[in-house]
Scaffold this motif. Structure first.
Motif, PDB file in Angstrom:
ATOM      1  N   GLY A 280      59.477  36.199  35.532  1.00  6.71           N
ATOM      2  CA  GLY A 280      58.730  34.954  35.682  1.00  6.71           C
ATOM      3  C   GLY A 280      59.618  33.727  35.636  1.00  6.71           C
ATOM      4  O   GLY A 280      60.845  33.802  35.720  1.00  6.71           O
ATOM      5  N   LYS A 281      58.977  32.583  35.462  1.00  3.43           N
ATOM      6  CA  LYS A 281      59.706  31.316  35.454  1.00  3.43           C
ATOM      7  C   LYS A 281      60.203  30.986  34.046  1.00  3.43           C
ATOM      8  O   LYS A 281      59.622  31.402  33.047  1.00  3.43           O
ATOM      9  CB  LYS A 281      58.838  30.187  36.002  1.00  3.43           C
ATOM     10  N   GLN A 282      61.303  30.250  34.012  1.00  2.00           N
ATOM     11  CA  GLN A 282      61.881  29.719  32.774  1.00  2.00           C
ATOM     12  C   GLN A 282      62.219  30.815  31.762  1.00  2.00           C
ATOM     13  O   GLN A 282      62.051  30.645  30.557  1.00  2.00           O
ATOM     14  CB  GLN A 282      60.941  28.689  32.130  1.00  2.00           C
ATOM     15  N   CYS A 283      62.710  31.948  32.253  1.00  2.21           N
ATOM     16  CA  CYS A 283      63.115  33.051  31.374  1.00  2.21           C
ATOM     17  C   CYS A 283      64.612  33.005  31.107  1.00  2.21           C
ATOM     18  O   CYS A 283      65.378  32.432  31.893  1.00  2.21           O
ATOM     19  CB  CYS A 283      62.774  34.395  32.007  1.00  2.21           C
ATOM     20  N   ILE A 284      65.022  33.634  30.031  1.00  4.30           N
ATOM     21  CA  ILE A 284      66.436  33.844  29.716  1.00  4.30           C
ATOM     22  C   ILE A 284      66.680  35.348  29.730  1.00  4.30           C
ATOM     23  O   ILE A 284      66.060  36.089  28.963  1.00  4.30           O
ATOM     24  CB  ILE A 284      66.809  33.279  28.331  1.00  4.30           C
ATOM     25  N   ILE A 285      67.571  35.778  30.606  1.00  3.39           N
ATOM     26  CA  ILE A 285      68.024  37.170  30.617  1.00  3.39           C
ATOM     27  C   ILE A 285      69.469  37.099  30.151  1.00  3.39           C
ATOM     28  O   ILE A 285      70.369  36.726  30.903  1.00  3.39           O
ATOM     29  CB  ILE A 285      67.886  37.821  32.005  1.00  3.39           C
TER      30      ILE A 285
END
Length: 197
Positions: A109-114
């Motif tokens: 999704g949007k605005q995620c941190i991987i």
């Protein structure tokens, strides 16, 4: 492009943006004691529009800022040393750190941190504003809900669903579905409390 958030997470983000050749105008942060980071200026007022990357690690804060400023353009940043399947889909404002592997048909999704060296196997689904911490391993067909953080070094077996706004503790081994707002620790993972109901 401005980076919104001049913390340690922002320092990692700026280096990814540099690697990708972005022109960086500086940081936005409300800490009046900061005036520069790595020779980039820190401003204390939010511009009216433009390209902005939300460079704060707190999931709820990223959600709040993104909702407050829908007029910004939010790029997606993928470190050149990440491996991302051509069949994966990543939302706006998401960052993929060095050493990450994202396999076929993963949806983020949007605005995620991987985060650094995480592994997301085939057909995983990651909700908006989630954080997959360093060295997390998600097997195939894992779902992680909105706003959830999977802590450093955690492992999740195939087919598991983790709800929204959960916290999976560092090193946890998740072998059962996790309901919304649960805090899970240990091996095997067990619920110790709920963030809210």
């Amino acid at each position: 492009m401005y980076l919104y958030g001049a913390s340690g997470h922002g320092k990692v983000i700026v280096e990814i943006a540099e690697e990708l050749g972005y022109g960086i105008d500086g940081f936005i942060d409300n800490n009046a004691e900061l005036d520069s980071i790595f020779d980039y200026p820190v401003i204390h007022q939010t511009p009216a529009s433009g390209e902005v990357f939300l460079s704060m690690g707190n999931n709820a804060t990223r959600q709040r800022i993104a909702k407050a400023y829908p007029q910004f353009t939010y790029p997606t940043l993928i470190h050149p040393k990440a491996i991302v399947s051509k069949r994966a889909k990543l939302g706006e404002g998401t960052v993929v750190m060095a050493g990450v592997t994202i396999n076929s048909e993963v949806q983020i999704g949007k605005q995620c941190i991987i985060n650094t060296s995480a592994t997301l196997d085939h057909e995983c689904r990651i909700g908006d504003f989630a954080h997959i911490s360093p060295h997390v391993g998600l097997a195939g067909n894992v779902t992680v809900g909105e706003g959830t953080q999977v802590g450093i070094g955690a492992c999740v077996i195939q087919g598991i669903t983790i709800g929204k706004w959960c916290m999976i503790g560092a090193g946890a081994v998740v072998i059962r579905d996790v309901p919304d707002y649960a805090v899970v620790v240990g091996n095997p993972g067990r619920i110790i409390k709920y963030n809210r109901l």
